[in-house]
Design a protein around this motif. Structure first.
Motif, PDB file in Angstrom:
ATOM      1  N   GLU A  10      83.438  51.719 101.378  1.00  0.00           N
ATOM      2  CA  GLU A  10      82.034  52.002 101.060  1.00  0.00           C
ATOM      3  C   GLU A  10      81.811  53.502 100.896  1.00  0.00           C
ATOM      4  N   ARG A  11      82.377  54.294 101.814  1.00  0.00           N
ATOM      5  CA  ARG A  11      82.197  55.744 101.728  1.00  0.00           C
ATOM      6  C   ARG A  11      82.801  56.289 100.440  1.00  0.00           C
ATOM      7  N   LEU A  12      83.981  55.789 100.089  1.00  0.00           N
ATOM      8  CA  LEU A  12      84.636  56.250  98.859  1.00  0.00           C
ATOM      9  C   LEU A  12      83.817  55.855  97.617  1.00  0.00           C
ATOM     10  N   SER A  13      83.284  54.643  97.627  1.00  0.00           N
ATOM     11  CA  SER A  13      82.487  54.184  96.474  1.00  0.00           C
ATOM     12  C   SER A  13      81.233  55.026  96.311  1.00  0.00           C
ATOM     13  N   ARG A  14      80.581  55.325  97.419  1.00  0.00           N
ATOM     14  CA  ARG A  14      79.349  56.109  97.340  1.00  0.00           C
ATOM     15  C   ARG A  14      79.637  57.535  96.856  1.00  0.00           C
ATOM     16  N   ALA A  15      80.707  58.129  97.407  1.00  0.00           N
ATOM     17  CA  ALA A  15      81.072  59.490  96.971  1.00  0.00           C
ATOM     18  C   ALA A  15      81.453  59.484  95.492  1.00  0.00           C
ATOM     19  N   ALA A  16      82.180  58.449  95.069  1.00  0.00           N
ATOM     20  CA  ALA A  16      82.599  58.363  93.659  1.00  0.00           C
ATOM     21  C   ALA A  16      81.381  58.279  92.752  1.00  0.00           C
ATOM     22  N   LEU A  17      80.429  57.441  93.125  1.00  0.00           N
ATOM     23  CA  LEU A  17      79.246  57.282  92.276  1.00  0.00           C
ATOM     24  C   LEU A  17      78.450  58.589  92.193  1.00  0.00           C
ATOM     25  N   GLU A  18      78.328  59.270  93.324  1.00  0.00           N
ATOM     26  CA  GLU A  18      77.659  60.588  93.314  1.00  0.00           C
ATOM     27  C   GLU A  18      78.345  61.544  92.332  1.00  0.00           C
ATOM     28  N   LEU A  19      79.678  61.612  92.454  1.00  0.00           N
ATOM     29  CA  LEU A  19      80.430  62.552  91.608  1.00  0.00           C
ATOM     30  C   LEU A  19      80.372  62.140  90.141  1.00  0.00           C
ATOM     31  N   PHE A  20      80.508  60.847  89.864  1.00  0.00           N
ATOM     32  CA  PHE A  20      80.447  60.372  88.465  1.00  0.00           C
ATOM     33  C   PHE A  20      79.077  60.706  87.867  1.00  0.00           C
ATOM     34  N   THR A  21      78.027  60.545  88.680  1.00  0.00           N
ATOM     35  CA  THR A  21      76.671  60.814  88.189  1.00  0.00           C
ATOM     36  C   THR A  21      76.476  62.317  87.953  1.00  0.00           C
ATOM     37  N   GLU A  22      77.011  63.123  88.865  1.00  0.00           N
ATOM     38  CA  GLU A  22      76.864  64.587  88.753  1.00  0.00           C
ATOM     39  C   GLU A  22      77.680  65.173  87.595  1.00  0.00           C
ATOM     40  N   ARG A  23      78.984  64.760  87.513  1.00  0.00           N
ATOM     41  CA  ARG A  23      79.926  65.447  86.616  1.00  0.00           C
ATOM     42  C   ARG A  23      80.430  64.580  85.485  1.00  0.00           C
ATOM     43  N   GLY A  24      80.182  63.287  85.579  1.00  0.00           N
ATOM     44  CA  GLY A  24      80.776  62.363  84.616  1.00  0.00           C
ATOM     45  C   GLY A  24      82.051  61.759  85.179  1.00  0.00           C
ATOM     46  N   TYR A  25      82.353  60.545  84.763  1.00  0.00           N
ATOM     47  CA  TYR A  25      83.533  59.812  85.226  1.00  0.00           C
ATOM     48  C   TYR A  25      84.826  60.554  84.882  1.00  0.00           C
ATOM     49  N   ARG A  52      89.077  53.473  88.333  1.00  0.00           N
ATOM     50  CA  ARG A  52      88.070  52.521  87.834  1.00  0.00           C
ATOM     51  C   ARG A  52      87.581  51.577  88.935  1.00  0.00           C
ATOM     52  N   GLU A  53      88.549  51.148  89.782  1.00  0.00           N
ATOM     53  CA  GLU A  53      88.263  50.101  90.769  1.00  0.00           C
ATOM     54  C   GLU A  53      87.192  50.493  91.789  1.00  0.00           C
ATOM     55  N   VAL A  54      87.022  51.806  91.982  1.00  0.00           N
ATOM     56  CA  VAL A  54      86.151  52.266  93.063  1.00  0.00           C
ATOM     57  C   VAL A  54      84.697  51.797  92.881  1.00  0.00           C
ATOM     58  N   LEU A  55      84.309  51.454  91.645  1.00  0.00           N
ATOM     59  CA  LEU A  55      82.946  50.938  91.433  1.00  0.00           C
ATOM     60  C   LEU A  55      82.874  49.414  91.505  1.00  0.00           C
ATOM     61  N   PHE A  56      84.007  48.758  91.781  1.00  0.00           N
ATOM     62  CA  PHE A  56      84.006  47.293  91.752  1.00  0.00           C
ATOM     63  C   PHE A  56      84.415  46.678  93.093  1.00  0.00           C
ATOM     64  N   GLY A  57      84.212  47.430  94.180  1.00  0.00           N
ATOM     65  CA  GLY A  57      84.447  46.849  95.497  1.00  0.00           C
ATOM     66  C   GLY A  57      83.449  45.715  95.721  1.00  0.00           C
ATOM     67  N   GLY A  58      83.814  44.762  96.564  1.00  0.00           N
ATOM     68  CA  GLY A  58      82.893  43.659  96.845  1.00  0.00           C
ATOM     69  C   GLY A  58      83.011  42.509  95.861  1.00  0.00           C
ATOM     70  N   LEU A 115      85.280  52.046  81.952  1.00  0.00           N
ATOM     71  CA  LEU A 115      84.602  51.267  82.994  1.00  0.00           C
ATOM     72  C   LEU A 115      84.024  49.977  82.424  1.00  0.00           C
ATOM     73  N   GLN A 116      83.569  50.013  81.185  1.00  0.00           N
ATOM     74  CA  GLN A 116      83.057  48.779  80.564  1.00  0.00           C
ATOM     75  C   GLN A 116      84.166  47.748  80.434  1.00  0.00           C
ATOM     76  N   GLU A 117      85.358  48.227  80.096  1.00  0.00           N
ATOM     77  CA  GLU A 117      86.508  47.329  79.957  1.00  0.00           C
ATOM     78  C   GLU A 117      86.821  46.678  81.310  1.00  0.00           C
ATOM     79  N   ARG A 118      86.811  47.490  82.361  1.00  0.00           N
ATOM     80  CA  ARG A 118      87.081  46.935  83.694  1.00  0.00           C
ATOM     81  C   ARG A 118      85.980  45.963  84.113  1.00  0.00           C
ATOM     82  N   GLU A 119      84.741  46.285  83.750  1.00  0.00           N
ATOM     83  CA  GLU A 119      83.629  45.395  84.089  1.00  0.00           C
ATOM     84  C   GLU A 119      83.805  44.013  83.432  1.00  0.00           C
ATOM     85  N   LEU A 120      84.251  44.016  82.183  1.00  0.00           N
ATOM     86  CA  LEU A 120      84.491  42.741  81.497  1.00  0.00           C
ATOM     87  C   LEU A 120      85.540  41.916  82.230  1.00  0.00           C
TER      88      LEU A 120
END
Lengths: 190, 190
Positions: A10-25, A52-58, A115-120
């Motif tokens: 969870e901590r890694l996912s949250r940090a990843a999302l923050e960084l992706f939002t700030e700087r881009g994936y 890629r996987e860090v946004l698809f935990g759960g 990320l769209q590819e992984r989402e599919l």
């Protein structure tokens, strides 16, 4: 010795999302994600196969809930009713406390083809879970596959409505309405 | 100056499939694919964005045929009839001379998760093409999206039947049968 890190995924996912939002994936490294959480790159790769996987935990938990609901559906199985019960059961993952995360996460995914590819790929596992659980309950083909596709479309549509800033309804209600609309559309098409 | 290489994409795709079949996808480099065709790595990347893409040439042409058939369907549009006409129109890509290639290609894809992921992305573009062309013709939602998913499922099912070594039917006939079965399944589900 592997040190136990509470809530590392969870901590890694949250940090990843923050960084992706700030700087881009593309401009964020796994090392930077780990660093922001005070964890190591090694810990990251213990929990996620790649960036890629860090946004698809759960995802596994979601698939499990879907499949279990189909398995628990009353006899004789009415496929779309079973799908409806399964979708409602996933509402536990989509409470109001998760909304902001889901909106920000989707914005990052929508901005990045990788990320769209992984989402599919992840969404395809929902279809497979529906289909296999329905077959297991004796639903014949191609009905099991078609019901599974309808379930997947209902899930995606309900999710898109849920993250819409104008939405007022909870996730369970959105799944009921969406599936009702799809059932009517199926009757019209057929 | 860019030298014109006749049929470079086809030659690269055929060489790639040979190498993937002989050595495995992971053990084949783009340089080796280019070398086998007597072309350069640069020529490869002029035609394909990455190694995965080399098995998905012709995708744009397929999507174009699908969309054009929906656009040309008689008024008022009956969504599944339009989908049926579109699927039959793609039979031009699935003649007997393409069968061996298609079988070998699918075996390579089925053995490799990276390629499966790319295949899902490509298949998703078929759904989008169906859906957008149906919306353009005035088919309301969620009917357009549902018909598009049925079209995608029919395409995948017909293709899987077509590459089955025991199959005797041509691709157009397989699309008709598959879509009929799905229409009946939709009526039963609804």
């Amino acid at each position: 010795m592997v040190r136990w890190e509470p809530n590392a995924p969870e901590r890694l996912s949250r940090a990843a999302l923050e960084l992706f939002t700030e700087r881009g994936y593309d401009n964020t490294t796994v090392a930077e994600i780990a660093e922001r959480t005070g964890l190591t790159k090694r810990t990251f790769f213990r929990h996620f196969a790649d960036k890629r996987e860090v946004l698809f935990g759960g995802q596994d938990a979601l698939v499990k809930v879907l499949a279990e609901a189909i398995t628990a559906a009353p006899d004789p199985v009415e496929p779309l009713a079973a799908i409806g019960a399964a979708l409602e059961a996933t509402a536990v993952f989509f409470g109001p406390e998760r909304l902001k995360w889901a909106q920000e996460r989707q914005a990052v995914i929508d901005a990045n083809p990788e990320l769209q590819e992984r989402e599919l790929l992840k969404l395809a596992t929902l279809t497979t879970a529906f289909r296999d659980a329905l077959r297991e309950r004796g639903v014949p083909e191609p009905g099991a596959s078609l019901a599974a596709e309808i379930g997947n479309l209902a899930f995606r549509t309900a999710f898109t409505r849920w993250i819409d800033p104008a939405n007022q309804l909870d996730f369970a209600e959105l799944t009921r309405r969406t599936l009702d609309e799809l059932r009517q559309a199926a009757a019209t098409l057929a």
